[in-house]
Design an enzyme around this catalytic site. Structure first.
Site, PDB file in Angstrom:
ATOM      1  NE  ARG A 206      48.819  51.756   7.738  1.00  0.00           N
ATOM      2  CZ  ARG A 206      48.159  50.831   8.427  1.00  0.00           C
ATOM      3  NH1 ARG A 206      46.957  50.449   8.028  1.00  0.00           N
ATOM      4  NH2 ARG A 206      48.677  50.276   9.515  1.00  0.00           N
ATOM      5  CG  PHE A 225      35.518  50.943   1.636  1.00  0.00           C
ATOM      6  CD1 PHE A 225      34.183  50.899   1.996  1.00  0.00           C
ATOM      7  CD2 PHE A 225      35.862  50.571   0.349  1.00  0.00           C
ATOM      8  CE1 PHE A 225      33.214  50.476   1.094  1.00  0.00           C
ATOM      9  CE2 PHE A 225      34.912  50.154  -0.562  1.00  0.00           C
ATOM     10  CZ  PHE A 225      33.584  50.105  -0.188  1.00  0.00           C
ATOM     11  CG  ASP A 247      34.955  55.350   6.326  1.00  0.00           C
ATOM     12  OD1 ASP A 247      35.740  54.423   6.049  1.00  0.00           O
ATOM     13  OD2 ASP A 247      34.080  55.264   7.219  1.00  0.00           O
ATOM     14  CB  SER A 248      29.649  55.265   5.521  1.00  0.00           C
ATOM     15  OG  SER A 248      30.108  54.069   6.132  1.00  0.00           O
ATOM     16  CG  ASP A 297      41.374  48.013   3.029  1.00  0.00           C
ATOM     17  OD1 ASP A 297      41.069  46.809   2.951  1.00  0.00           O
ATOM     18  OD2 ASP A 297      42.009  48.488   4.000  1.00  0.00           O
ATOM     19  CB  CYS A 337      39.720  41.824   5.093  1.00  0.00           C
ATOM     20  SG  CYS A 337      38.125  42.632   5.358  1.00  0.00           S
TER      21      CYS A 337
END
Length: 394
Positions: A206, A225, A247-248, A297, A337
């Site tokens: 970040r 995301f 984002d969801s 991400d 990830c």
């Protein structure tokens, strides 16, 4: 003491001090969940002390490779002490720090994060579950923190035959916190947030993203995301004119809006979309939109190598869309990830995405987890988070 005896030739990984013994390597022997066992080679040579997980493919996780070691309360206290000493030496400038990182700190299945004066733990394997009270007491004593909250609700726990467990183990109180890093503040909730409340492993990334946005003068930024907007706040701190976050999760986006306000940024510079990322990227292409910086991400798509092929297709399509949406000279921060996607494979996926997008790019930097999320020489699987900073050249 119960003994696990391996098949011929299956002792090599333990001799290299790798902490996992898979079920297929075992010739005979078993034990109760979390029970300490002695692991021997087929010829009867001592290899390790470990914890048995009778329902998991990872049948034994090693505690120690020293035959003289006793696996008792003193062992856990000294191992925790060593992990805490490492974090002290790192000097991380944040009130959110990972104190214990599982196998990389000699405590397979244990995650411990500190938020201010509160600890958050995940017990994801039978061994640490069996020693939970001992570990909790030692953590309170060694850190001086009065409160410890459990977030043992991960899917990996289920693989060990353990049910989810959450709630206060020591102390009680509010679960909302403010994370401080890089001069900004991020609200989170340790009871409801992802992982132990936040993605501390992306702390350094970040900060690096903020620096790139500032140095390159990025005006239009896209954060995919976005969760609660950590990279979005970083972009605004770097001087971005407009940041779009997708984002969801409605609650995550609500927290992202709160984080923008918490840092004093104009809400008009932040657009929050509760939508599917892939569909949104395709819509942006159709609309002719372009961005100076993009973050990709996504959540874990390949937890093991068995899922890698399917996940690779998803990562490739995502990165293809991202690269096409970048302005020339723009930067893509792309991450995986997934433990089942290695560093080399991820590089190949992004390179292939660039070919399909008709885009050439320069890799400016490779990224990984923050230093309080270490991997050891003997346990390369600890490198689950990998990232690339790609500048579009054409």
């Amino acid at each position: 003491m119960k003994v696990i005896r391996l098949k011929p030739g299956k002792e090599r990984s333990l001799l290299r001090r790798h902490p996992w013994v898979f079920d297929g390597a075992i010739a005979k022997g078993s034990a109760d969940p979390g029970e300490t066992v002695r692991v021997d080679s087929h010829e009867g040579q001592f290899l390790a002390w470990g914890a048995c997980s009778p329902e998991s493919r990872i049948r034994v996780r090693a505690w120690s490779f020293d035959q003289a070691t006793r696996i008792d309360a003193a062992f856990f206290r000294s191992t925790l002490q060593r992990a805490l000493a490492l974090r002290e030496r790192l000097g991380i400038a944040s009130n959110g720090v990972r104190l214990v990182h599982g196998e990389s700190d000699g405590l397979p299945g244990l995650i411990v994060d500190r938020y201010g004066d509160t600890l958050v733990t995940q017990f994801t394997a039978c061994g640490v579950e069996r020693w939970k009270d001992v570990i909790a007491d030692a953590l309170i004593e060694l850190t001086g923190c009065p409160r410890l909250y459990e977030r043992s609700d991960t899917s990996s726990r289920e693989l060990d035959g353990l049910k989810p467990a959450t709630g206060w183990l020591r102390g009680d109180g509010p679960t909302a916190f403010e994370l401080e890093e890089h001069g900004w503040r991020l609200g989170l909730d340790i009871a409801q947030g992802h992982k132990t409340g936040y993605y501390l492993d992306q702390r350094d990334s970040r900060g690096i993203f903020r620096d790139h946005v500032q140095r390159l003068g990025c005006r239009e930024v896209l954060n995919c995301f976005s969760y609660t907007g950590g990279f979005s706040v970083a972009a605004l701190a770097g001087g971005a004119g407009q940041v779009t976050s997708i984002d969801s999760s409605g609650p995550a986006l609500a927290q992202a809006a709160a984080n923008v306000a918490l840092n004093g940024f104009d809400a008009g510079r932040s657009t929050l979309l509760d939508a599917d990322v892939n569909a949104s990227l395709r819509r942006f292409l159709d609309e002719g939109r372009r961005f100076d910086a993009i973050v990709l991400d996504p959540p874990k798509l390949a937890p093991t190598a068995a899922h890698a092929e399917r996940a690779a297709r998803a990562y490739k399509d995502l990165n293809r869309l991202g690269l096409k949406l970048l302005n020339p000279g723009g930067v893509l921060f792309t991450f995986s990830c997934s433990g089942g996607i290695g560093v080399e494979l991820f590089h190949k996926i992004v390179a292939s995405a660039g070919i399909d997008a008709g885009v050439d790019g320069a890799i400016l930097q490779r990224l990984g987890g923050a230093p309080d999320h270490p991997m050891t020489l003997a346990f390369p699987e600890g490198e689950y988070l990998k990232g690339l900073v790609v500048m579009r050249q054409a």
